[in-house]
Design a protein around this motif. Structure first.
Motif, PDB file in Angstrom:
ATOM      1  N   GLN A   1       0.830  -1.205   0.000  1.00 31.17           N
ATOM      2  CA  GLN A   1       0.000   0.000   0.000  1.00 31.17           C
ATOM      3  C   GLN A   1       0.864   1.254   0.000  1.00 31.17           C
ATOM      4  O   GLN A   1       0.521   2.262  -0.619  1.00 31.17           O
ATOM      5  CB  GLN A   1      -0.916   0.003   1.221  1.00 31.17           C
ATOM      6  N   GLN A   2       2.001   1.187   0.678  1.00 28.94           N
ATOM      7  CA  GLN A   2       2.885   2.345   0.771  1.00 28.94           C
ATOM      8  C   GLN A   2       3.857   2.433  -0.392  1.00 28.94           C
ATOM      9  O   GLN A   2       4.714   3.307  -0.423  1.00 28.94           O
ATOM     10  CB  GLN A   2       3.653   2.285   2.100  1.00 28.94           C
ATOM     11  N   GLN A   3       3.726   1.478  -1.328  1.00 23.93           N
ATOM     12  CA  GLN A   3       4.558   1.470  -2.529  1.00 23.93           C
ATOM     13  C   GLN A   3       6.052   1.407  -2.189  1.00 23.93           C
ATOM     14  O   GLN A   3       6.892   2.032  -2.839  1.00 23.93           O
ATOM     15  CB  GLN A   3       4.250   2.687  -3.403  1.00 23.93           C
ATOM     16  N   THR A   4       6.346   0.625  -1.170  1.00 19.99           N
ATOM     17  CA  THR A   4       7.735   0.437  -0.753  1.00 19.99           C
ATOM     18  C   THR A   4       8.468  -0.434  -1.757  1.00 19.99           C
ATOM     19  O   THR A   4       7.913  -1.399  -2.283  1.00 19.99           O
ATOM     20  CB  THR A   4       7.772  -0.243   0.630  1.00 19.99           C
ATOM     21  N   HIS A   5       9.725  -0.116  -2.015  1.00 18.42           N
ATOM     22  CA  HIS A   5      10.566  -0.987  -2.824  1.00 18.42           C
ATOM     23  C   HIS A   5      11.041  -2.127  -1.930  1.00 18.42           C
ATOM     24  O   HIS A   5      11.840  -1.902  -1.012  1.00 18.42           O
ATOM     25  CB  HIS A   5      11.783  -0.222  -3.365  1.00 18.42           C
ATOM     26  N   PHE A   6      10.554  -3.324  -2.168  1.00 17.31           N
ATOM     27  CA  PHE A   6      11.003  -4.446  -1.358  1.00 17.31           C
ATOM     28  C   PHE A   6      10.952  -5.742  -2.152  1.00 17.31           C
ATOM     29  O   PHE A   6      10.188  -5.894  -3.099  1.00 17.31           O
ATOM     30  CB  PHE A   6      10.174  -4.580  -0.071  1.00 17.31           C
ATOM     31  N   VAL A   7      11.804  -6.663  -1.744  1.00 18.61           N
ATOM     32  CA  VAL A   7      11.821  -8.001  -2.323  1.00 18.61           C
ATOM     33  C   VAL A   7      11.992  -8.970  -1.162  1.00 18.61           C
ATOM     34  O   VAL A   7      12.626  -8.646  -0.159  1.00 18.61           O
ATOM     35  CB  VAL A   7      12.970  -8.137  -3.359  1.00 18.61           C
ATOM     36  N   ARG A   8      11.397 -10.153  -1.282  1.00 18.87           N
ATOM     37  CA  ARG A   8      11.480 -11.101  -0.173  1.00 18.87           C
ATOM     38  C   ARG A   8      11.903 -12.473  -0.690  1.00 18.87           C
ATOM     39  O   ARG A   8      11.651 -12.830  -1.843  1.00 18.87           O
ATOM     40  CB  ARG A   8      10.128 -11.216   0.542  1.00 18.87           C
ATOM     41  N   TRP A   9      12.544 -13.229   0.179  1.00 20.69           N
ATOM     42  CA  TRP A   9      12.874 -14.612  -0.115  1.00 20.69           C
ATOM     43  C   TRP A   9      11.670 -15.462   0.274  1.00 20.69           C
ATOM     44  O   TRP A   9      11.210 -15.403   1.423  1.00 20.69           O
ATOM     45  CB  TRP A   9      14.109 -15.061   0.659  1.00 20.69           C
TER      46      TRP A   9
END
Length: 340
Positions: A146-154
Motif C-alpha cells: 500500500q505504501q509502494q515500498t521498494h522491497f523483495v522477499r525470499w
C-alpha cells in the motif's frame, strides 16, 4: 514547543506519525484527505516551513539497502536461521559490487518498515528474509504494498501479494527427494514440518512429496508431523512419529535442522539410520555434511539467491518491474538415505 516548529511537533498535535506528516505535506495519496487537511492546517498554525535543502537530500538515493532478518529460535544466541547466514554473505557481496551499502537489522524491532527506512532515507529498498507464521505476516506485506515500498522477499510466490519474490522451487525439491527415496525401495514415507498456509515453503515441499508418491501409485497422503526449524523440534517430532507409526522407513524433513534433530531421536531410540529408517533434509546448510551419518538434502543456491535479491531490488528502485524468480532445487545425495 521550540521556537522553530518541526514535523515532530505537528505529528504530536495531529496524533499521527512523523512519516505521515511528511507524506501529508507532500499531498501524498497514501494519506487520506481528512488527515492531510488536518496536518496542513496545524502546519500553517505553527508557521511551519519545509527545509527545502533537507527535503531535497531525503529524496536522493541513499545507496543503501536494508536487509531485515526474521528472529528465529536457534540453539545459540544468534537468533538467525543458519540457512540465511550463507545468503547474507552473498547479499553483502552483491551490494558491494553494485556500489551499495547494506544495513542489517531484525524485523521485529520495527513497527513501520517503510517509515524507518525509505521515508527517513536510511535505505532505498528492503530485502526481507524469513517470516515466522506467514498468515500473520501478510498484514506487513499488505502495508508495504500500500505504501509502494521498494522491497523483495525470499520465499514462495504469493498471488495475493504480487510483490517481488525470489525463492527455490520447493515443489520440485520435495518431488525430487521423494522420487529418490522411492527409487531406493522405501515404501512408507512420513513428512516432518509444517504443511499448511502458515508455512508456504514447507507446504510446497510437502506437495511435491505427495505428487511423487501419487505417481508411484500411493493412495492418500503420507503421515505428517508439525515441526519448526530447530533441532529440538525435529527431535520431538520424530519421537511423536514413532509413537504414531512404527512402520515408517523414510522421513522427509522440511529442513536440515529438523532432520538432524530427528536423526538424534532415532539414534537415541536404538534405530539405525539409514538401515532401518532413511532421513533426508532440505537447505544443505554446512552442518548437514558433518552430521552422523552425513545428511541427504536439497541444495538451494544461496549465492545466486543473494545476487538475484539485490539485482531485482535495484531494478525496482530504478522503476522497472522484474518478475518473481524460482531457483531450481538440486538434490545432494549423502549416506543418511542409504545411497551415496
Amino acid at each position: 514547543m521550540r521556537d522553530k516548529a518541526t514535523s515532530f511537533d505537528i505529528a504530536h498535535m495531529a496524533g499521527v506519525s512523523q512519516s505521515t506528516v511528511s507524506r501529508a505535506l507532500r499531498n501524498s495519496p497514501l494519506v487520506n484527505q481528512e488527515t492531510r487537511e488536518k496536518v496542513q492546517a496545524i502546519a500553517r498554525q505553527l508557521n511551519y516551513k519545509v527545509d527545502k535543502n533537507a527535503s531535497s537530500l531525503r529524496q536522493r538515493n541513499s545507496r543503501t539497502i536494508a536487509l531485515l532478518l526474521f528472529e528465529d529460535p536457534t540453539s545459540d544466541d544468534s537468533m538467525i536461521n543458519p540457512f540465511f547466514l550463507s545468503m547474507l554473505g552473498s547479499i553483502t557481496k552483491a551490494c558491494a559490487q553494485e556500489g551499495y551499502d547494506l544495513l542489517v537489522s531484525f524485523q521485529h524491532y520495527s513497527t513501520d518498515w517503510h517509515a524507518d527506512y525509505e521515508d527517513t532515507n536510511k535505505a532505498d529498498g528492503i530485502i526481507l528474509l524469513g517470516y515466522g507464521d506467514y498468515v500473520n505476516y501478510q498484514d506487513k506485506l499488505s502495508k508495504l504494498e500500500q505504501q509502494q515500498t521498494h522491497f523483495v522477499r525470499w520465499g514462495e510466490v504469493d498471488k495475493d501479494h504480487p510483490g517481488l519474490s525470489v525463492g527455490c522451487d520447493n515443489f520440485q525439491g520435495g518431488y525430487k527427494i521423494t522420487q529418490h527415496l522411492i527409487g531406493l525401495g522405501r515404501k512408507n514415507l512420513a513428512f516432518v514440518g509444517g504443511a499448511d498456509s502458515h508455512c508456504p515453503e514447507f507446504f510446497e515441499r510437502f506437495k511435491g512429496m505427495c505428487h511423487a508418491l501419487q505417481q508411484a501409485g500411493s493412495k492418500g497422503k503420507p503421515l505428517q508431523i508439525d515441526a519448526i526449524t530447530t533441532e529440538d523440534s525435529g527431535y520431538q517430532a520424530a519421537l511423536e512419529l514413532l509413537e504414531q507409526d512404527n512402520t515408517v522407513d523414510a522421513i522427509v524433513c522440511a529442513s536440515d535442522l529438523i532432520a538432524i534433530g530427528a536423526m538424534r531421536a532415532l539414534q537415541d531410540k536404538g534405530i539405525v539410520v539409514p538401515e532401518q529408517i532413511a532421513v533426508v533434509g532440505y537447505d544443505n546448510i554446512l552442518l548437514a555434511s558433518f552430521a552422523n551419518p552425513p545428511l541427504t538434502t536439497v541444495h538451494q543456491n544461496t549465492k545466486k539467491a543473494g545476487e538475484l535479491l539485490v539485482t531485482s531490488l535495484l531494478r525496482m528502485i530504478k522503476g522497472e518491474q522484474p518478475e518473481p524468480v524460482l531457483i531450481p532445487a538440486e538434490l545432494v545425495i549423502r549416506a543418511s538415505c542409504g545411497s551415496q
